[in-house]
Design a protein around this motif. Structure first.
Motif, PDB file in Angstrom:
ATOM      1  N   TRP A 181     -17.280 -18.429  51.499  1.00  0.00           N
ATOM      2  CA  TRP A 181     -16.489 -17.745  50.482  1.00  0.00           C
ATOM      3  C   TRP A 181     -16.769 -18.262  49.076  1.00  0.00           C
ATOM      4  O   TRP A 181     -16.167 -17.803  48.107  1.00  0.00           O
ATOM      5  N   GLY A 182     -17.641 -19.264  48.972  1.00  0.00           N
ATOM      6  CA  GLY A 182     -18.033 -19.743  47.655  1.00  0.00           C
ATOM      7  C   GLY A 182     -17.532 -21.112  47.271  1.00  0.00           C
ATOM      8  O   GLY A 182     -17.742 -21.556  46.131  1.00  0.00           O
ATOM      9  N   ASP A 222     -10.783 -23.761  42.026  1.00  0.00           N
ATOM     10  CA  ASP A 222     -10.397 -22.351  42.107  1.00  0.00           C
ATOM     11  C   ASP A 222     -10.092 -21.921  43.546  1.00  0.00           C
ATOM     12  O   ASP A 222     -10.222 -20.741  43.891  1.00  0.00           O
ATOM     13  N   ILE A 272      -9.858 -18.044  45.051  1.00  0.00           N
ATOM     14  CA  ILE A 272     -10.779 -17.545  46.074  1.00  0.00           C
ATOM     15  C   ILE A 272     -10.009 -16.998  47.265  1.00  0.00           C
ATOM     16  O   ILE A 272     -10.318 -15.917  47.793  1.00  0.00           O
ATOM     17  N   ARG A 322      -8.416 -13.717  46.407  1.00  0.00           N
ATOM     18  CA  ARG A 322      -9.459 -12.684  46.358  1.00  0.00           C
ATOM     19  C   ARG A 322      -9.753 -12.165  47.766  1.00  0.00           C
ATOM     20  O   ARG A 322      -9.904 -10.950  47.984  1.00  0.00           O
ATOM     21  N   GLU A 323      -9.835 -13.075  48.746  1.00  0.00           N
ATOM     22  CA  GLU A 323     -10.090 -12.665  50.125  1.00  0.00           C
ATOM     23  C   GLU A 323      -8.921 -11.846  50.674  1.00  0.00           C
ATOM     24  O   GLU A 323      -9.120 -10.910  51.456  1.00  0.00           O
TER      25      GLU A 323
END
Length: 562
Positions: A110-111, A144, A148, A151-152
């Protein structure tokens, strides 16, 4: 589907997640992934973009069994020896560690970046002190993290009701079938029937009072006021380990550990009140108990360190998840560690499963003792689980809730009972006379610090129960001026329940097992012969009184040295 009842909005859902922090977001994501056609709803009293204990991010996952570096068996042994001291459900911890690396890989996808060395291997640092340190801590760039996760959540179309204060679970003492609450901006009262409910509301950070006197200057997140503990208890679930309180040695008036956590392999010095160097370190339980009983402060000295080490420490502090409060504290106090010592002492106490032990009893499927109710994160009793546990058991809770929901129908709501509950909540807004929530909470939390913070004994605990009995009457007469104060009034009732849980549980365990976290001066020794057991509690359905009882410790798949 939404149907409007008189004065109440009804929002039906399949899976209801209460709490939009890390565990709650992960639970909702896991439920949606497991059953994309099911309706998943999150109730969050803030905003999920920056909510929960880790609203401003995190710098590591503290429990990851990276293949080739650490094993689940090593984690079970380490957490028991370093923290739990025999009061452990080994299977809960084994499952956490077993699934931890897969969770790291998911977050990475997921980053979220995790630290690696020049060979591409994950950097793994010690998690525990003592005989079994275990390299389970994986540093990460998690500033963040919540952005994140939110956002998911949005990518999956999960319904999110931000600014919604959950006030109760809908329950028949055997199962849970929804929840009630109100929007903290509009005042609209909401009832959410659901096939399965997941509690992810965090611990009770607003419990004892810090020495600063600032009600929200706590070590743990003050927005968590024991909501889930109290609601689960009132619904009929079992809870456990409330005799254990988080009781850290922290920077006076700032309520964070800071220096002792980054002591550069012992290069900093610990100084007593007489200016003498001592061998104290936070992880040494015997030293902590001596400090607790002495009532003295200790100081950490950095002035002898080279400038490169000073800069390294400051870089860690001033870029941490609490950087804003830390920077403000050092600026206002005009502290420069190049010449000034930092004072430490025992500060506020709190209740939490992430760094402590208190929580709702769950199994390896994240199921509570009530049908249809699951729990994850700091609210669930998976002791010393850290953020890794919130993610792993959040995922498990979402998947388990889906399995349950697939085989049941939405319950029929008794709207008359909901109406009565709503009227009781909003009656606090309509009173012309009463006690302000802030005044009530201040008195209650000062009592908690005086009588429930270790060292404690039977007399102090009995005195606390006498005060709690009085506060039971007072809490029925709170007067709120607006919706903000109404939230505080509801939270005050949650804190009061948590105080009684701690008082009764601590009175029951007649030993000292966890040092500074449960020290009883009338029973100062550990007693494995009589107290290798859990202290549990629940509500008596007939009388409404709190019942405390014990159950034996059962070994699981990984027995460690004790």
């Amino acid at each position: 589907m939404s149907v409007t009842q008189p004065g109440i909005e009804t929002i039906e859902t399949d899976i209801l997640v209460i709490g939009g922090g890390s565990a709650g977001c992960m639970a909702a994501i896991a439920a949606s992934d497991a059953a994309p056609n099911m309706d998943v709803t999150i109730l969050e009293k803030a905003n999920i973009r920056r909510s929960g204990t880790l609203a401003t991010g995190m710098d590591a996952l503290n429990v990851v069994a990276v293949p080739g570096i650490a094993t689940p068996e090593e984690y079970v042994r380490g957490v028991d020896v370093a923290h739990l001291r025999g009061i452990i459900e080994e299977d809960l911890h084994y499952v956490l560690a077993e699934k931890s690396f897969a969770m790291l890989k998911k977050l990475e996808g997921w980053g979220i970046e995790f630290e690696k060395d020049e060979t591409g291997q994950y950097v793994a640092l010690p998690t525990f002190y003592g005989l079994y340190p275990g390299n389970f801590t994986i540093p990460m760039a998690g500033l963040d993290l919540k952005l994140i996760l939110s956002r998911e959540v949005a990518k999956r179309g999960i319904r999110v009701l931000n600014y919604t204060m959950t006030t109760c679970l809908l329950s028949d003492y055997n199962g849970v079938y929804g929840a009630c609450g109100f929007n903290t901006r509009s005042g609209k009262f909401i009832v959410c029937p659901a096939k399965a409910v997941i509690l992810a509301t965090g611990g009770c950070g607003r419990f004892g009072m810090p020495s600063s006197g600032y009600m929200y200057g706590t070590f743990d997140f003050p927005g968590n006021a024991g909501d889930g503990y109290s609601m689960a208890y009132r619904a009929g679930a079992q809870l456990r380990n409330f005799e254990y309180v988080q009781h850290y040695v922290e920077i006076k008036k700032l309520n964070v550990p800071l220096g002792k956590g980054y002591d550069l392999e012992g290069k900093t010095k610990m100084i007593n009140e007489r200016g003498e160097e001592i061998e104290y370190r936070d992880a040494w339980d015997e030293d902590e108990v001596k400090l607790l009983l002495s009532g003295e402060s200790v100081y950490e000295r950095f002035s002898h360190l080279p400038e490169e080490d000073i800069k390294r420490i400051e870089e860690i502090w001033f870029n941490s998840e609490r950087k804003h409060s830390i920077i403000s504290f050092f600026r206002e106090k005009k502290i420069d560690i190049r010449k000034d010592d930092i004072e430490y002492g025992f500060e506020d106490i709190s209740l939490c499963s992430g760094h402590g032990m208190s929580g709702i009893k769950v199994d390896t499927e994240a199921a509570t003792t009530l049908k249809g109710l699951y729990a994850a994160g700091d609210v669930a009793c998976v002791p010393i689980q850290y953020l890794s546990g919130a993610f792993v058991y959040g995922e498990i809770a979402g998947q388990s809730a889906v399995k349950y929901a697939e085989n049941c129908d939405t319950w029929e709501i008794d709207h008359e009972l909901v109406q009565v509950h709503a009227e009781k909540i909003f009656a606090q807004l309509g009173r012309t006379d009463g006690i302000k929530p802030k005044d009530f909470e201040l008195e209650l939390r000062n009592m908690i610090t005086k009588y429930l913070a270790p060292p404690r004994d039977a007399e102090k605990l009995e005195t606390a129960l006498k005060w709690i009995k009085k506060y039971r009457n007072d809490v029925e007469n709170l007067k709120a001026e607006d919706l903000h104060e109404l939230v505080k009034a509801v939270e005050a009732g949650f804190i009061l329940d948590c105080a009684e849980m701690t008082a009764r549980s601590a009175l029951t365990r007649k030993e000292t097992r966890w040092g500074k976290n449960d020290y009883r001066s009338d029973f100062p020794e550990r007693d494995d012969e009589n107290w290798l057991k859990f202290v549990n509690l629940k509500i008596d359905q007939e009388t409404g009184e709190m019942v405390v009882f014990t159950t034996p410790v059962k070994r699981g798949r990984s027995r460690g040295d004790k």
